[in-house]
Design an enzyme around this catalytic site. Structure first.
Site, mmCIF file in Angstrom:
data_model
loop_
_atom_site.group_PDB
_atom_site.id
_atom_site.type_symbol
_atom_site.label_atom_id
_atom_site.label_comp_id
_atom_site.label_asym_id
_atom_site.label_seq_id
_atom_site.Cartn_x
_atom_site.Cartn_y
_atom_site.Cartn_z
ATOM 1 N N LYS A 35 7.054 -4.661 49.210
ATOM 2 C CA LYS A 35 6.703 -3.235 48.984
ATOM 3 C C LYS A 35 5.232 -3.059 49.038
ATOM 4 C CE LYS A 35 9.589 -0.775 46.528
ATOM 5 N NZ LYS A 35 10.226 -0.458 45.020
ATOM 6 N N THR A 85 14.774 4.081 36.243
ATOM 7 C CA THR A 85 15.540 3.893 35.125
ATOM 8 C C THR A 85 16.991 4.075 35.875
ATOM 9 O OG1 THR A 85 15.236 6.376 34.680
ATOM 10 C CG2 THR A 85 13.963 5.033 33.526
ATOM 11 N N GLU A 146 8.298 13.940 35.889
ATOM 12 C CA GLU A 146 7.924 14.063 37.203
ATOM 13 C C GLU A 146 9.193 15.059 37.868
ATOM 14 O OE1 GLU A 146 5.400 13.293 39.550
ATOM 15 O OE2 GLU A 146 6.590 15.041 40.768
ATOM 16 N N LEU A 148 9.413 15.914 41.316
ATOM 17 C CA LEU A 148 9.597 15.928 42.795
ATOM 18 C C LEU A 148 10.943 15.696 43.329
ATOM 19 C CD1 LEU A 148 9.913 12.972 44.192
ATOM 20 C CD2 LEU A 148 7.627 12.542 43.238
ATOM 21 N N LYS A 204 13.022 17.343 31.694
ATOM 22 C CA LYS A 204 13.204 16.461 32.765
ATOM 23 C C LYS A 204 14.846 16.366 32.758
ATOM 24 C CE LYS A 204 13.646 14.524 36.338
ATOM 25 N NZ LYS A 204 12.866 13.840 37.395
ATOM 26 N N ASN A 208 17.375 18.479 35.481
ATOM 27 C CA ASN A 208 18.258 18.060 36.553
ATOM 28 C C ASN A 208 19.926 18.261 36.161
ATOM 29 O OD1 ASN A 208 16.580 17.002 38.052
ATOM 30 N ND2 ASN A 208 16.755 14.735 37.634
ATOM 31 N N LEU A 250 23.061 26.976 45.270
ATOM 32 C CA LEU A 250 24.643 27.389 45.525
ATOM 33 C C LEU A 250 25.142 26.893 46.711
ATOM 34 C CD1 LEU A 250 24.371 30.766 43.545
ATOM 35 C CD2 LEU A 250 25.310 28.722 42.851
ATOM 36 N N GLY A 253 29.914 22.000 49.159
ATOM 37 C CA GLY A 253 30.204 21.064 50.196
ATOM 38 C C GLY A 253 30.646 19.931 49.205
ATOM 39 N N CYS A 260 19.087 10.336 41.509
ATOM 40 C CA CYS A 260 18.750 11.190 40.433
ATOM 41 C C CYS A 260 19.806 11.939 39.684
ATOM 42 C CB CYS A 260 17.427 12.204 40.613
ATOM 43 S SG CYS A 260 16.182 11.263 41.199
HETATM 44 C C1 UGA Z 1 16.308 16.045 42.166
HETATM 45 C C2 UGA Z 1 15.514 17.323 41.585
HETATM 46 O O1 UGA Z 1 15.818 18.401 42.501
HETATM 47 C C3 UGA Z 1 14.244 16.969 41.427
HETATM 48 O O2 UGA Z 1 13.556 18.294 40.938
HETATM 49 C C4 UGA Z 1 14.004 15.889 40.540
HETATM 50 O O3 UGA Z 1 12.622 15.785 40.449
HETATM 51 C C5 UGA Z 1 14.559 14.557 41.130
HETATM 52 O O4 UGA Z 1 16.051 14.720 41.266
HETATM 53 C C6 UGA Z 1 14.422 13.723 40.511
HETATM 54 O O5 UGA Z 1 14.734 13.522 39.089
HETATM 55 O O6 UGA Z 1 13.592 12.647 40.544
HETATM 56 P P1 UGA Z 1 16.456 14.860 44.536
HETATM 57 O O7 UGA Z 1 17.187 13.866 44.023
HETATM 58 O O8 UGA Z 1 15.430 14.481 45.587
HETATM 59 O O9 UGA Z 1 15.840 15.872 43.329
HETATM 60 O O10 UGA Z 1 17.624 16.003 45.338
HETATM 61 P P2 UGA Z 1 17.950 17.181 45.419
HETATM 62 O O11 UGA Z 1 17.079 18.164 46.269
HETATM 63 O O12 UGA Z 1 18.139 18.157 43.829
HETATM 64 O O13 UGA Z 1 19.477 17.277 45.757
HETATM 65 C C7 UGA Z 1 20.332 16.551 45.129
HETATM 66 C C8 UGA Z 1 21.778 16.505 45.855
HETATM 67 O O14 UGA Z 1 22.300 17.813 45.488
HETATM 68 C C9 UGA Z 1 21.749 16.193 47.384
HETATM 69 O O15 UGA Z 1 23.006 15.274 47.499
HETATM 70 C C10 UGA Z 1 22.016 17.589 47.935
HETATM 71 O O16 UGA Z 1 22.865 17.427 49.048
HETATM 72 C C11 UGA Z 1 22.895 18.248 46.997
HETATM 73 N N1 UGA Z 1 22.730 19.636 46.875
HETATM 74 C C12 UGA Z 1 21.694 20.295 46.603
HETATM 75 C C13 UGA Z 1 24.264 20.463 46.984
HETATM 76 O O17 UGA Z 1 24.983 19.697 47.163
HETATM 77 N N2 UGA Z 1 24.133 21.811 47.156
HETATM 78 C C14 UGA Z 1 22.947 22.439 46.982
HETATM 79 O O18 UGA Z 1 22.874 23.725 46.870
HETATM 80 C C15 UGA Z 1 21.750 21.817 46.658
#
Ligand code: UGA
Length: 434
Positions: A35, A85, A146, A148, A204, A208, A250, A253, A260
């Site tokens: 990495k 983690t 964080e 992100l 945090k 989530n 919302l 699916g 995360c």
């Molecule tokens: C998530 C959080 O959104 C971030 O704010 C957080 O920092 C991050 O975890 C973390 O803890 O590091 P991420 O895992 O990148 O981010 O993904 P998301 O965009 O939250 O999506 C998570 C899952 O939910 C995906 O599988 C997505 O397809 C699903 N999802 C999202 C749905 O099924 N429906 C939705 O309306 C939105």
């Protein structure tokens, strides 16, 4: 300011590059030699839009470097801890091995007045324990979670919605050091919340947990829609117009996955049990259960659409990543659906714009095809499980119809125009849609 970032995964690599881009002198440290070698060449070890450019710029400017040698953390004023983690292999709680190891390895190189800023997602109470370990060095620990999102990690790091810093009672001085680190966002007026350790850690996991709950709420509505003939997409649009509810997250699916949300809600529930407050967030177990049921539902839709069995049927799975704009397949619902169909005897062909390599490594039994049209050729049924633009916007139902053997499409992300697909002669099945 001189900064070190311990852990160069999604969080750490992006954080290091982003901090260099706003003018800091940054060293990224990780135990993984391959990495570090790839980051040092300016190559991101994972797909993240904008990161390769930031790495190249940072390295060329001389403000960004990567090493496996922890001794190089010495002299930095702030040390960010950004290691993983993950969920424990034999339970729901978070595995803190990497966080503890990172802090222990860093301690010999800390000086009086340094700041150690934890960014990893940890169970509430972790920061207080780590602070005791760091204290004899004269350094101070803060917790700076964080938020992100993968796929938007660069933007979210450089220009976050809010910053949270958990400190001890006397923490204003250290909070000011963090204000200095994040100077462009502070100057812009981005909310900067200084609080205690426990609140910072909880912000945090609460965020989530809320997002996961929102997704499972709409998926629960999808389950009701399925037995009543209602359309969950219209329902989400309608309730989403209420500003108190909001339309984002919302999307019904096949549910949430990734590195995360799933592990964070489980770790939170496990921690609440330890604290004697399991019942307070017992609903998160239901959130998890609803989420997992949606994968079963997607598989059932394919099975019933193919007359009750997928055995020796060609099923094309569009998507492997847990969401678009990512090559991450950790706990990917998309890949899980593909594996389950394969387990039922289907001949599964799977494609994804970015995640094929990662998916193949994890599940070599599936047939991976890079080209979408090639993947569609001869399919008895198609299922969309990751809503990449390549499938939701750029795939015409007429063209797809000319490639497949059977015009059956299951829309696992409710991302297709059902009317257009039906008009092109397809049997269309959504999730929670008539
Ligand atoms: C998530 C959080 O959104 C971030 O704010 C957080 O920092 C991050 O975890 C973390 O803890 O590091 P991420 O895992 O990148 O981010 O993904 P998301 O965009 O939250 O999506 C998570 C899952 O939910 C995906 O599988 C997505 O397809 C699903 N999802 C999202 C749905 O099924 N429906 C939705 O309306 C939105």
């Amino acid at each position: 300011m001189r900064l070190s970032v311990i852990g160069c995964g999604y969080l750490g690599a992006v954080h290091a590059a982003a901090m260099a881009s706003i003018g800091h002198d940054v060293v990224g440290i990780d135990v993984d030699e391959s990495k570090i070698a790839s980051l040092s060449r300016g190559e991101a070890p994972f797909f993240e839009p904008g990161l390769p450019e930031l790495l190249t710029e940072g390295i060329a400017s001389g403000r960004l470097r990567f090493t496996t040698d922890m001794a190089e953390a010495q002299g930095a004023k702030v040390h960010f801890i950004g290691v993983g983690t993950p969920q424990q292999k034999d339970g729901s709680a978070a595995d803190l091995t990497y966080v503890n190891a990172a802090v222990d390895a860093l301690i010999p190189y800390l000086s009086e007045g340094d700041v150690v800023a934890g960014k990893s997602t940890v169970p509430v109470g972790t920061a207080a324990t780590l602070a005791e370990r760091v204290a004899p060095t004269g350094a101070t620990l803060v917790w700076n979670p964080e938020f992100l999102r993968e796929g938007f990690a660069v933007k979210d790091t450089i220009d976050p919605d809010r910053m949270v810093v958990g400190v001890r009672e006397d923490g204003e001085r250290v909070a000011d050091i963090l204000r200095e680190v994040y100077h462009p966002s502070v100057a812009k007026g981005t909310p900067f919340i200084v609080t205690d350790y426990a609140t910072a850690e909880l912000v945090k996991v609460a965020a989530n947990a809320f997002l996961a709950t929102k997704i499972s709420f709409i998926n629960a509505m999808a389950e009701i829609a399925e037995v009543t003939g209602a359309d969950v997409t219209t329902l989400a649009d309608a309730i989403g117009h209420d500003a108190r509810i909001g339309r984002r997250f919302l999307g019904a699916g096949i549910g949430f996955g990734g590195g995360c949300l799933p592990k964070d809600i489980r770790a939170f529930a496990a921690r609440a049990e330890e604290l004697g407050r399991g019942e307070s967030i017992a609903f998160l177990r239901e959130v998890d259960a609803i989420n997992m049921r949606r994968r079963d539902r997607a598989v059932d839709l394919v099975v019933s659409a193919l007359g009750g069995s997928v055995f020796k049927k060609n099923v094309t799975v569009l998507g492997a990543a847990f969401k678009p704009h990512s090559d991450d397949i950790r706990d990917s619902p998309a890949l899980d659906v593909a594996v389950r169909l394969h387990g039922l005897g289907a001949w599964v062909t799977i494609t994804d714009p970015e995640a094929i390599e990662n998916a193949r490594e994890r599940h070599p039994q599936l047939n991976y095809v890079a080209d979408r049209d090639e993947a569609l050729r001869g399919a008895d049924a198609v299922i969309v499980v990751t809503e990449w633009d390549e499938y939701r916007r750029q795939m015409s139902p007429e063209h797809a119809a000319s490639l497949v053997s059977g015009r059956v499409i299951v829309d696992g992300r409710n991302c297709l125009d059902a009317a257009a697909w039906r008009a092109a002669g397809w049997e269309y099945y959504g999730m929670g849609r008539p």
